[in-house]
Design a protein around this motif. Structure first.
Motif, short mmCIF file in Angstrom:
data_model
loop_
_atom_site.label_atom_id
_atom_site.label_comp_id
_atom_site.label_asym_id
_atom_site.label_seq_id
_atom_site.Cartn_x
_atom_site.Cartn_y
_atom_site.Cartn_z
N GLN A 26 10.16 54.08 83.25
CA GLN A 26 9.39 53.52 82.13
C GLN A 26 9.17 54.58 81.05
O GLN A 26 9.27 54.28 79.85
CB GLN A 26 8.04 53.01 82.64
N ILE A 29 12.34 54.87 79.06
CA ILE A 29 12.53 53.74 78.13
C ILE A 29 11.61 53.89 76.92
O ILE A 29 12.03 53.69 75.77
CB ILE A 29 12.25 52.40 78.85
N ILE A 30 10.35 54.24 77.17
CA ILE A 30 9.41 54.42 76.06
C ILE A 30 9.86 55.57 75.17
O ILE A 30 9.78 55.51 73.94
CB ILE A 30 7.99 54.66 76.59
N ILE A 32 12.94 56.64 74.64
CA ILE A 32 14.06 56.18 73.83
C ILE A 32 13.58 55.30 72.69
O ILE A 32 14.04 55.42 71.54
CB ILE A 32 15.07 55.42 74.72
N THR A 33 12.61 54.44 72.98
CA THR A 33 12.06 53.56 71.94
C THR A 33 11.37 54.36 70.85
O THR A 33 11.55 54.09 69.65
CB THR A 33 11.06 52.56 72.56
N LEU A 34 10.58 55.35 71.24
CA LEU A 34 9.92 56.21 70.26
C LEU A 34 10.94 56.94 69.39
O LEU A 34 10.77 57.08 68.17
CB LEU A 34 9.01 57.22 70.97
N SER A 35 12.02 57.39 70.02
CA SER A 35 13.06 58.09 69.27
C SER A 35 13.76 57.17 68.28
O SER A 35 13.96 57.52 67.11
CB SER A 35 14.08 58.68 70.25
N LEU A 36 14.10 55.97 68.73
CA LEU A 36 14.81 55.03 67.87
C LEU A 36 13.94 54.55 66.70
O LEU A 36 14.46 54.19 65.64
CB LEU A 36 15.28 53.82 68.69
N THR A 37 12.64 54.54 66.89
CA THR A 37 11.74 54.09 65.81
C THR A 37 11.26 55.25 64.94
O THR A 37 10.37 55.08 64.12
CB THR A 37 10.52 53.37 66.41
N ARG A 39 9.70 58.06 65.73
CA ARG A 39 8.43 58.71 66.05
C ARG A 39 8.59 60.11 66.65
O ARG A 39 7.60 60.74 66.97
CB ARG A 39 7.61 57.82 66.98
N THR A 126 1.23 52.85 76.46
CA THR A 126 1.08 51.86 75.38
C THR A 126 -0.10 52.17 74.47
O THR A 126 -0.38 51.41 73.55
CB THR A 126 0.88 50.45 75.98
N TRP A 131 1.36 56.17 70.31
CA TRP A 131 2.25 55.51 69.36
C TRP A 131 1.92 55.83 67.90
O TRP A 131 2.81 55.82 67.04
CB TRP A 131 2.22 54.00 69.58
#
Length: 477
Positions: A26, A29-30, A32-37, A39, A126, A131
């Motif tokens: 998890q 995944i978070i 990778i998401t932070l990187s793609l957005t 952050r 979260t 974030w």
């Protein structure tokens, strides 16, 4: 150990390893998401230069600075390792994940299910404090990580025999790191002994629950938390003649108190503070139009005080103090604190009204921001729906008691969350408006508590369904 016990414990260990792996997955995944957005792209704020330009070249200047050395040291380590501070957001995320793992292992000592511990700890991924601030070159995310780690070590110290010493060392180290990174985390020095004492009451054998032993345990915990603070303050007193964690409290306090100061009050101040007050009021009168907002509103209007807080500090009182006392942050902070304290003595009613309004605003921000967080809203809706369903079934007189392990960890998290949020918020409003970054820091433990409550409702509902099916089977046969 019998063969049955061995198989049972092996099965539990295997499930806990799977839960740990799921939590790490998890985090991946978070991340990778932070990187793609975007952050993980370092973002400068108004405070960032103060951390990047910290005076490491002079020990005296470092102790006099308005920043503690914790976060500047972190940035320096990142720069030495990568060649630039640009990697700081990524490093802050890794530190936050490390704190979550500490918290997870603490939870796993107190709840039978490793999966429940993983879900509860994973909910920290979260939170707004991650974030909204992980990309900024500020203390918010890193200090929150230290606070989470402190709570995790407290859980470990009360959930497993033989690990108390190491866990207690972790509590003290993470608490000390927290206020060295962000002085506002001094509230942990009180939260740690309070929470540890209350958990001791829950775990200790009945024969140890005497007033003397409880008081002794609480005093010991408080002493251990206070020793690093006292040693640091004593060091600053000996070397720069300033007893405090950092030379900044006066700046903060005058941002509130300075807005209560009028020309008619100057003559009532001590003689040595009157020149500073007059010069500050002169700076305020010379501000460009629209620098101060809501001047037609009552001086105790909450939004007026919040909106004019930064301007009052940096464009009114700080320039006046610099002109009179030179550019020594320690001396300036001392004089600003004396002026703010003297002003509040004559404006005690105004300050009391401010505290009441700031407390109300802080509570509102914590609750509203939590519900506006998509995951927070989802958890709230699910937990509420499950609770309503359970109540509906209870009304049918089929009462189901909550399993001990679920109720146990929920009670612990409630104690932690309550004192963590309250002490943080109270410390904030004494000297500062409860802005979003402050209330997000105070509310960081709210997500694990809400998640635990959600899981508790599911366990209760499942237990009811199981018992209901058994009753139907007995009726049928």
């Amino acid at each position: 150990m019998t063969e049955t016990q061995f198989v049972y414990r092996t099965g539990i260990a295997s499930k806990n390893r799977l839960a740990s792996a799921a939590l790490v997955f998890q985090m991946l995944i978070i991340g990778i998401t932070l990187s793609l957005t975007g952050r993980f792209n370092a973002t400068m704020t108004d405070d960032s230069p103060g951390y990047l330009e910290f005076p490491f070249h002079s020990f005296d200047a470092a102790l006099r600075d308005i920043r503690t050395p914790g976060y500047p040291s972190f940035l320096r380590l990142v720069t030495l390792a990568t060649g630039s501070y640009e990697a700081a957001p990524t490093a802050q995320y890794f530190a936050f994940c490390g704190a979550i793992l500490v918290f997870y292992f603490g939870l796993s000592r107190n709840v039978a299910s490793g999966w429940s511990a993983a879900v509860i700890a994973g909910s920290l991924l979260t939170t707004n404090i991650l974030w909204l601030y992980v990309q900024t070159i500020t203390t918010d995310t890193l200090a929150a990580a230290a606070g989470i780690a402190a709570m995790g070590f407290i859980l470990q110290s009360h959930g497993h025999e033989g690990r108390t010493g190491w866990a207690l060392a972790g509590v003290i180290a993470s608490t000390t790191a927290a206020w060295l990174i962000r002085p506002a985390y001094l509230f942990l020095v009180l939260v740690v002994p309070i929470v540890r004492t209350l958990l001791h009451l829950k775990h200790a054998p009945r024969e140890e629950l005497t007033y003397g032993r409880i008081a002794q345990y609480g005093v010991k915990s408080l002493t251990l938390a206070c020793v690093p603070v006292f040693c640091w303050c004593l060091l600053r007193l000996c070397l720069v003649q300033s007893f405090g964690v950092v030379s900044f409290g006066g700046y903060n306090l005058v941002g509130i108190a300075g807005q209560f100061l009028g020309s008619e009050q100057v003559a009532q101040l001590p003689a040595d503070l009157q020149p500073l007050a007059r010069l500050a009021l002169n700076y305020r009168d010379q501000l460009p139009a629209n620098s101060l907002q809501m001047l037609d509103a009552d001086k105790l209007n909450y939004l007026r005080i919040e909106n004019n807080y930064d301007v009052t500090i940096w464009h009114v009182f700080t320039p006046a103090a610099r002109e009179l006392y030179g550019n020594d942050p320690s001396v300036m902070n001392t004089q600003l604190r004396k002026l703010a304290t003297a002003t509040l003595q004559s404006e005690s009613r105004s300050y009391a009204v401010w505290l009441a309004k700031a407390l109300r605003q802080g509570v509102y921000k914590i609750v509203s921001d939590f519900v506006l967080n998509p995951f927070g809203l989802m958890v709230t809706v699910i937990a509420t729906s499950a609770a309503i369903l359970r109540l509906a079934r209870t009304w049918q007189r089929r009462v189901v008691h909550t399993p001990t392990t679920v109720a146990h960890v929920t009670e612990i998290l409630f104690v932690m969350t309550f004192f963590y949020a309250v002490m943080n918020l109270v410390e904030t409003i004494l000297v500062c408006p409860p802005l979003g970054r402050m209330t997000d820091a105070a509310a960081v433990m709210l997500m694990p508590l809400a998640t635990a409550l959600m899981l508790q409702q599911f366990v209760v509902t499942q237990a009811f369904a199981s018992r209901h099916d058994e009753s139907l089977g007995q009726t049928k046969f």
